[in-house]
Design an enzyme around this catalytic site. Structure first.
Site, PDB file in Angstrom:
ATOM      1  N   GLU A 186       7.051   6.694  -1.603  1.00 52.72           N
ATOM      2  CA  GLU A 186       6.389   7.931  -1.551  1.00 52.72           C
ATOM      3  C   GLU A 186       5.800   8.407  -0.423  1.00 52.72           C
ATOM      4  OE1 GLU A 186       3.610   7.791  -5.078  1.00 52.72           O
ATOM      5  OE2 GLU A 186       5.013   7.761  -6.091  1.00 52.72           O
ATOM      6  N   CYS A 189      -2.242   7.585  -4.606  1.00 58.21           N
ATOM      7  CA  CYS A 189      -1.830   6.269  -5.472  1.00 58.21           C
ATOM      8  C   CYS A 189      -1.610   6.025  -7.233  1.00 58.21           C
ATOM      9  CB  CYS A 189      -3.170   5.843  -5.052  1.00 58.21           C
ATOM     10  SG  CYS A 189      -3.152   5.016  -3.639  1.00 58.21           S
TER      11      CYS A 189
HETATM   12  N1  SAH Z   1      -3.118  -1.381   1.663  1.00 57.65           N
HETATM   13  C1  SAH Z   1      -3.597  -0.232   2.924  1.00 57.65           C
HETATM   14  C2  SAH Z   1      -3.203   1.468   2.568  1.00 57.65           C
HETATM   15  C3  SAH Z   1      -2.412   1.976   1.432  1.00 57.65           C
HETATM   16  S1  SAH Z   1      -4.036   1.812  -0.199  1.00 57.65           S
HETATM   17  C4  SAH Z   1      -5.112  -0.228   2.074  1.00 57.65           C
HETATM   18  O1  SAH Z   1      -5.316  -0.684   0.873  1.00 57.65           O
HETATM   19  O2  SAH Z   1      -5.662  -0.177   2.664  1.00 57.65           O
HETATM   20  C5  SAH Z   1      -5.014   3.518   0.831  1.00 57.65           C
HETATM   21  C6  SAH Z   1      -6.436   4.173   0.048  1.00 57.65           C
HETATM   22  O3  SAH Z   1      -5.918   3.934  -1.138  1.00 57.65           O
HETATM   23  C7  SAH Z   1      -6.873   2.108  -0.009  1.00 57.65           C
HETATM   24  O4  SAH Z   1      -7.898   2.911   0.230  1.00 57.65           O
HETATM   25  C8  SAH Z   1      -7.223   1.359  -1.466  1.00 57.65           C
HETATM   26  O5  SAH Z   1      -8.591   1.186  -1.783  1.00 57.65           O
HETATM   27  C9  SAH Z   1      -6.922   3.038  -2.242  1.00 57.65           C
HETATM   28  N2  SAH Z   1      -6.680   2.838  -3.826  1.00 57.65           N
HETATM   29  C10 SAH Z   1      -5.472   1.562  -4.179  1.00 57.65           C
HETATM   30  N3  SAH Z   1      -5.395   2.235  -5.177  1.00 57.65           N
HETATM   31  C11 SAH Z   1      -6.209   3.261  -5.549  1.00 57.65           C
HETATM   32  C12 SAH Z   1      -7.007   4.163  -6.887  1.00 57.65           C
HETATM   33  N4  SAH Z   1      -6.096   3.626  -7.990  1.00 57.65           N
HETATM   34  N5  SAH Z   1      -7.731   4.588  -6.873  1.00 57.65           N
HETATM   35  C13 SAH Z   1      -8.390   4.825  -5.936  1.00 57.65           C
HETATM   36  N6  SAH Z   1      -7.957   4.681  -4.315  1.00 57.65           N
HETATM   37  C14 SAH Z   1      -6.848   3.423  -4.601  1.00 57.65           C
END
Ligand code: SAH
Ligand code: SF4
Length: 359
Positions: free
Chosen positions: A92, A348
């Protein structure tokens, strides 16, 4: 398989072309590279190359390793492009709109993710593999192509916050940034308009050793760290793949000594788990001594995700506001983005809520 040129720098294309029989002169590599930066997805578009050469090049090389499978859009103008790699991995790439017409590209760095954060849809998919330089940069080409077709302004910011943990694919991201920052990227290119280092952010779940490497080697872009909890035990249960808080903090101090850039700390709020005043105090404690801004992200619901047997839940608006207020009383700079589509959490995985539109 034809060799992909989209993920190569000008020098690398030059080397490929000079190794041909007969070799192609350096100016051909420059022409092709400029077309690629302009978003050309086929050699037919390269109108300043003779027709016979275009045909030869398309027989030997490809310009896309990914295929655009679907464009998905929600009512808040978050647009997701679903791409598929040659070996069948779905990716994505997301276009976020700040409501004032400015676009941010949220780019994936891995197919799936091995880090296993319990609240994340990508984490629940497991890990397939790292993406190649071409598979990463092509996301930007597809995004800008889409915006041009819609007569919308080009992407201004890039966040490596899509699927996957970018630090685990740092080599590829260094190359991607080298292509974006090349002197060939004059700012007039349609595919990847000129980017400043301040307009690119890499988000990590907090891998201390890689943060040190990132500090030393680059790319010299902004850093966001997903903290989510300042309590060691809770954080380890929520984000089992990340480093301990003490290792993480040391690495961030090291980063800031080296790069002198403000860090964003992302805190995903999960109802009943990390929204209390003590949780805010723990985040403030972690932030002390660092130059940070905390980005509060109310959890985006993902069906079927549980934490130690209980379903996860989004916080209510009051809970979120109280948490932000607490953080501010500790003197921590805090931003809250309530609109789903404008927050990075739009990346996400919430495909169920999004309708499919024509390509
Ligand atoms: N792997 C990296 C970047 C991708 S995730 C990381 O973890 O930073 C990007 C962001 O989305 C991260 O801050 C993560 O904590 C957040 N995230 C993941 N799942 C989520 C969800 N269901 N709702 C809101 N934020 C989410
Ligand atoms: Fe991976 Fe980031 Fe999701 Fe954690 S939050 S599983 S690191 S993509």
């Amino acid at each position: 398989m034809r060799q992909n040129l989209a993920g190569l720098s000008l020098a690398e294309i030059g080397a490929v072309f000079s190794g041909r029989n007969p070799p192609l002169p350096a100016y051909r590599a420059a022409q092709v590279h400029r077309w690629i930066l302009n978003g050309a997805g086929s050699f037919d578009q390269m109108t300043n190359l003779p027709a016979h050469l275009r045909a030869e090049l398309s027989a030997d090389y490809s310009l896309r390793d990914t295929r655009l499978e679907a464009v998905l859009e929600n009512e808040e103008e978050t647009i997701k492009l679903r791409l598929v790699t040659e070996d069948g991995n779905a990716l994505e790439a997301v276009i976020l709109n700040d409501g004032k017409g400015r676009h941010t590209a949220c780019v994936s760095s891995q197919a799936g993710c091995p880090m296993g954060c319990v609240f994340c849809k990508t984490g629940s998919l497991g890990f397939s593999r790292n993406l190649s330089v071409a598979e990463i940069i092509e996301q930007l080409y597809y995004i800008n192509d889409f915006l041009v077709k819609r007569e919308k302004p080009p992407v201004e910011n890039i966040v490596f916050m899509g699927m996957g943990e970018p630090m685990l694919n740092l080599d590829a991201l260094q190359k991607v940034c080298a292509i974006l920052f090349t002197s060939e990227n004059s700012g007039k290119n349609r595919g990847v308009p000129l980017f400043s280092k301040k307009r690119i952010t890499l988000s990590t779940c907090g891998l201390a050793a890689y943060i040190r490497r990132f500090a030393e080697e680059g790319p010299d872009v902004r850093l966001a760290v997903s903290l989510t909890s300042g309590k060691e035990d809770l954080r380890r249960r929520l984000m089992p793949g990340s480093s301990s808080l003490s290792e993480l903090k040391e690495a961030l101090v090291f980063y800031q000594e080296k790069r002198r850039r403000r860090i964003t700390l992302e805190v995903v709020l999960l109802s009943g788990l990390n929204t209390s005043r003590e949780d805010a105090a723990a985040v403030a404690e972690f932030a002390s001594g660092l130059d940070v801004i905390v980005n509060i992200i109310p959890w985006n619901p993902v069906k079927g995700l549980f934490f130690e047997g209980a379903p996860l839940a989004s916080p209510g608006k009051n809970q979120v506001v109280r948490f932000c207020d607490s953080l501010r009383t500790y003197g921590v700079k805090t931003v809250l983005r309530l609109r789903k589509g404008s927050s990075i959490s739009g990346a996400c995985g919430q495909l169920g809520e999004i309708r499919k539109v024509a390509l």
